[in-house]
Design a protein around this motif. Sequence first.
Motif, PDB file in Angstrom:
ATOM      1  N   SER A 395      -8.081  -5.071  -6.050  1.00  0.00           N
ATOM      2  CA  SER A 395      -6.828  -4.900  -6.805  1.00  0.00           C
ATOM      3  C   SER A 395      -5.583  -5.146  -5.959  1.00  0.00           C
ATOM      4  O   SER A 395      -4.477  -5.177  -6.494  1.00  0.00           O
ATOM      5  CB  SER A 395      -6.771  -3.492  -7.390  1.00  0.00           C
ATOM      6  OG  SER A 395      -6.664  -2.516  -6.365  1.00  0.00           O
ATOM      7  N   MET A 396      -5.736  -5.312  -4.647  1.00  0.00           N
ATOM      8  CA  MET A 396      -4.588  -5.489  -3.760  1.00  0.00           C
ATOM      9  C   MET A 396      -4.090  -6.934  -3.789  1.00  0.00           C
ATOM     10  O   MET A 396      -4.888  -7.874  -3.826  1.00  0.00           O
ATOM     11  CB  MET A 396      -4.954  -5.092  -2.327  1.00  0.00           C
ATOM     12  CG  MET A 396      -5.242  -3.614  -2.141  1.00  0.00           C
ATOM     13  SD  MET A 396      -5.981  -3.198  -0.523  1.00  0.00           S
ATOM     14  CE  MET A 396      -4.646  -3.676   0.594  1.00  0.00           C
ATOM     15  N   SER A 397      -2.782  -7.095  -3.743  1.00  0.00           N
ATOM     16  CA  SER A 397      -2.204  -8.435  -3.654  1.00  0.00           C
ATOM     17  C   SER A 397      -2.430  -8.996  -2.252  1.00  0.00           C
ATOM     18  O   SER A 397      -2.673  -8.230  -1.303  1.00  0.00           O
ATOM     19  CB  SER A 397      -0.703  -8.380  -3.940  1.00  0.00           C
ATOM     20  OG  SER A 397      -0.025  -7.675  -2.894  1.00  0.00           O
ATOM     21  N   PRO A 398      -2.379 -10.307  -2.080  1.00  0.00           N
ATOM     22  CA  PRO A 398      -2.534 -10.880  -0.733  1.00  0.00           C
ATOM     23  C   PRO A 398      -1.546 -10.295   0.275  1.00  0.00           C
ATOM     24  O   PRO A 398      -1.905 -10.047   1.425  1.00  0.00           O
ATOM     25  CB  PRO A 398      -2.305 -12.376  -0.968  1.00  0.00           C
ATOM     26  CG  PRO A 398      -2.712 -12.597  -2.393  1.00  0.00           C
ATOM     27  CD  PRO A 398      -2.289 -11.363  -3.122  1.00  0.00           C
ATOM     28  N   GLN A 399      -0.304 -10.064  -0.161  1.00  0.00           N
ATOM     29  CA  GLN A 399       0.680  -9.517   0.754  1.00  0.00           C
ATOM     30  C   GLN A 399       0.348  -8.089   1.145  1.00  0.00           C
ATOM     31  O   GLN A 399       0.477  -7.693   2.313  1.00  0.00           O
ATOM     32  CB  GLN A 399       2.083  -9.561   0.126  1.00  0.00           C
ATOM     33  CG  GLN A 399       3.199  -9.158   1.084  1.00  0.00           C
ATOM     34  CD  GLN A 399       3.252 -10.030   2.318  1.00  0.00           C
ATOM     35  OE1 GLN A 399       3.269 -11.264   2.215  1.00  0.00           O
ATOM     36  NE2 GLN A 399       3.273  -9.422   3.497  1.00  0.00           N
ATOM     37  N   ALA A 400      -0.124  -7.294   0.168  1.00  0.00           N
ATOM     38  CA  ALA A 400      -0.512  -5.907   0.474  1.00  0.00           C
ATOM     39  C   ALA A 400      -1.690  -5.893   1.430  1.00  0.00           C
ATOM     40  O   ALA A 400      -1.768  -5.053   2.337  1.00  0.00           O
ATOM     41  CB  ALA A 400      -0.859  -5.166  -0.812  1.00  0.00           C
ATOM     42  N   HIS A 401      -2.597  -6.820   1.247  1.00  0.00           N
ATOM     43  CA  HIS A 401      -3.756  -6.920   2.129  1.00  0.00           C
ATOM     44  C   HIS A 401      -3.318  -7.255   3.549  1.00  0.00           C
ATOM     45  O   HIS A 401      -3.791  -6.655   4.528  1.00  0.00           O
ATOM     46  CB  HIS A 401      -4.709  -7.987   1.587  1.00  0.00           C
ATOM     47  CG  HIS A 401      -6.096  -7.907   2.138  1.00  0.00           C
ATOM     48  ND1 HIS A 401      -6.406  -8.330   3.409  1.00  0.00           N
ATOM     49  CD2 HIS A 401      -7.249  -7.444   1.600  1.00  0.00           C
ATOM     50  CE1 HIS A 401      -7.689  -8.156   3.631  1.00  0.00           C
ATOM     51  NE2 HIS A 401      -8.227  -7.621   2.558  1.00  0.00           N
TER      52      HIS A 401
END
Length: 672
Positions: A395-401
């Motif tokens: 569920s995490m966005s690439p940026q959050a990852h």
Amino acid sequence: MWRTLSSAVAGLLVLFVGSLAFNAASGQSRWPGPLDFVRVHPWVVLLVLIPLALIGFWQVPRRDGAQEPLAPATYRLPPRNTNFTGRDATLREMRQRLTSVNDVAMLVEHGMGGVGKTQLAVEYAYRHLSKYRFVAFVDAENPDLVASQFVSLAGELGMTEVSSGQVIPRVYGKLVDRRPWLMIFDNAEKPGTLTHALPSGAPASNGHVIVTTRVSGWSGRAGTIDLDVFTRRESVELLVRRVRGMAEVVADLTAEQLGDLPLALEQAAGYMGYNNTTPEEYLTLLTSRLEDMIAQGELTDRPTVVVATLWRLGVRRLETDQPQAVRLLELCALLAPEPIPLDLFTGSPETLNGVATDPLAWDTTVGALAGMGLVRRGTGSLLLHRLVQAATRASMSPQAHTDARVHLSRALLAAVPHDIHGDPDAKPRWQKLLPHVIAVTKDDPPAECAVETAVLLRLASTYLIQLGDCPLALPLCERALAIDESLDDRDAEIGFDLITLSQIHRDLGATERARPLAERALRLHESSLPADSPAIATDLATLARLHSLLGDPEAARPLAERALQIDEAAYGPDDPYVSFDLIALANVHVDLGDHATAEPLISRSLRIREANYAPDHLYIGYVLLFKAKVLHALNDPNAGDFAGRGAQILQTRLGRAHPKTEDAFALVDRLR
């Protein structure tokens, strides 16, 4: 049977009386067949028929309502799961606890999402359906909708025109006529949200209540059963029964990947059944694409429920109430499914915007995840189920990852001991953090944390060399070298990678491959570091050992002597690093055949290590074995004692089957 018998006897009595009347009317002296016996011996027949008639009428069930129980009635009870597996001990415990009191008995099933709380409550209802006269199932996830379900329930009980404000007590009052009853409140939130719907007072007596919840805090309201994931045996049993051609070994590996979560196992079986995927193919997909696979497959009775979305609602609530808890969850999702030390975050307060520096704010942040059943909180640690992690990552966005990866790399680099050889507390700390280091560094790093990733990989390699696990250390160190070589101005770091890689190849027996790596490391360090740098001493000692192994101890001796001089000047004569130089120099003298010169060097190294490490540290074990070999060459009768101590340490630390332990015990046998 008795009903039939009584009817037959009644018929015979009618026939008997009719026969007598016919005989009297007709005046005949003989009747045809067996009826003539009735004519001749009427009172004998009467004495037989009357008791039989009385017994038959007595056994006929009475039709009054006090004796004939009503058939069990149910309200919205889901269909029974025909594939329900295991939980026998828990079901017995539930029955015992619910029937141990005469008043209203309430039991709470608590556990993480997907663990099978609802299925357990439903199975309990069906197993004991004959013991109840009424069973109701109420969806309690949204407290505002509970009253409307009670309005519908009132209709089922024959109650009409009941206001929503009075419907709940009226229903419980009506249930007095349906005792004993069972009420299941499924997926409840905090206790306070359901208080209005729970029974209270005398009208509610002689009933049972089961509440299923993933939220903690119910222990003060009722007895609680904490439901965990399946045992591995239960997981394998379910998969083998559900999936055609599923071998137990494949089922075991599949259950391992799914963390024995019942919902995930059912989902996996559904996926394989629908797509005709072989168990081996499914396991391959699961191993390589876990985040994708938890969204695939559906359950027959719950087609909208999948692991990927199981915890989404709870996380959304936390985003509003405790946003830093969601941030902590995302950070933990990138770590290993092993206990996570909480001081990993308190030691790097910037990771969570300073929340970890405030004890109260930190406690409520961690507690929010534990309270929602998303993590299990231990003493100074958190533990997440691997599928909670996978669902969170998905569920995490690439940026959050990327942001989480950067913060974790920096936090881990600050948390792990860098002086692995000299710090006596390095091993237990690394033992806790190594799985998380490997998890965070397994993929190519973002540019923002490439440096930290390379250092973590090299340090992990050094720790694994200490454990004797060079096969695992090798790819980690190779990746560290590749990252550092892709960056600018990293000559000294490249040198550290090279010397570590050289030591790995040396311990793996690839001496020829190890020497050019050590030589290059020495050149890089001599060009980028001061001449008296301890890093140069490490390069010299490593290169000296390689020369000895390659049969050139004369070339090795000046290198080892120079390494010892540098470290004694830098650290003092009793530092652990000096002990390594002493061993390197002793090895050179042994290769030169000068055991008498080697022995005091080894003894000095042993004294240093015994003063700085735990008594069963591997470094002490290695020195004891080395000393035993040298003493044996000098015909010293004490050699066997040193070998025995060293072998016991290796067995304790590495296990009896480890090659180094086997070699140690072989030495003990030779010295006996």
